[in-house]
Design a protein around this motif. Structure first.
Motif, PDB file in Angstrom:
ATOM      1  N   CYS A  54     -63.859  84.264 -50.487  1.00  0.00           N
ATOM      2  CA  CYS A  54     -64.834  85.075 -49.761  1.00  0.00           C
ATOM      3  C   CYS A  54     -66.162  85.141 -50.511  1.00  0.00           C
ATOM      4  N   ALA A  76     -67.741  93.501 -47.477  1.00  0.00           N
ATOM      5  CA  ALA A  76     -67.438  92.376 -46.592  1.00  0.00           C
ATOM      6  C   ALA A  76     -66.205  91.613 -47.065  1.00  0.00           C
ATOM      7  N   CYS A  79     -62.958  93.526 -46.397  1.00  0.00           N
ATOM      8  CA  CYS A  79     -62.621  93.359 -44.982  1.00  0.00           C
ATOM      9  C   CYS A  79     -61.979  91.994 -44.745  1.00  0.00           C
ATOM     10  N   PHE A  80     -62.613  90.935 -45.248  1.00  0.00           N
ATOM     11  CA  PHE A  80     -62.099  89.574 -45.056  1.00  0.00           C
ATOM     12  C   PHE A  80     -60.737  89.404 -45.702  1.00  0.00           C
ATOM     13  N   ASP A  83     -57.938  91.254 -43.763  1.00  0.00           N
ATOM     14  CA  ASP A  83     -57.636  90.633 -42.469  1.00  0.00           C
ATOM     15  C   ASP A  83     -56.954  89.277 -42.629  1.00  0.00           C
ATOM     16  N   CYS A 116     -66.943  90.348 -40.575  1.00  0.00           N
ATOM     17  CA  CYS A 116     -67.022  91.198 -41.767  1.00  0.00           C
ATOM     18  C   CYS A 116     -68.427  91.231 -42.358  1.00  0.00           C
ATOM     19  N   GLN A 119     -70.467  93.787 -40.296  1.00  0.00           N
ATOM     20  CA  GLN A 119     -69.993  95.173 -40.210  1.00  0.00           C
ATOM     21  C   GLN A 119     -71.012  96.104 -40.848  1.00  0.00           C
TER      22      GLN A 119
END
Length: 124
Positions: A54, A76, A79-80, A83, A116, A119
């Protein structure tokens, strides 16, 4: 007395390695079971790999001029990572690279990257 020495030797040479192999085999065949030590190690390892991926790929999506770049990247990437880990949770360790190389997995990762990065807190 000799019987005790022989019994101890048999235990050390036969039973102990068998127990060790059994534990090793269980850990290697059940890495994705939540709540187990193997599951926690698997989760930590996969999330660390996803986090590195990421950070490498998210920089173009986050505005470089922002003063709080690191906070944006962290939000971010969290989030990544969360998920994407849900997609990999039940994948055996030997199949991770093959799954990551699939076109639909890459498209899904790209969609998650974009979502992400956009967001609140990541691109304000």
């Amino acid at each position: 007395m000799l019987r005790w020495y022989l019994a101890s030797l048999v235990f050390l040479l036969v039973v102990s390695p068998a127990i060790g192999f059994g534990v090793y085999h269980y850990v290697m065949t059940h890495p994705a079971e939540p709540g187990t030590l193997a599951g926690r190690v698997y989760e930590k390892t996969v999330k660390a790999k996803l986090s590195r991926l990421c950070l490498k790929n998210m920089r173009p999506f986050v505005k470089a001029a922002d003063a709080d770049l690191e906070e944006q990247l962290e939000a971010a990437c969290t989030c990544f990572t969360d998920d994407m880990f849900e997609k990999f949770r039940n994948v055996p360790p030997g199949d991770l690279d093959a799954m990551a190389g699939q076109k639909d997995t890459q498209q899904s990762a790209q969609a998650i990257f974009t979502r992400c990065a956009n967001q609140p807190g990541a691109s304000e």
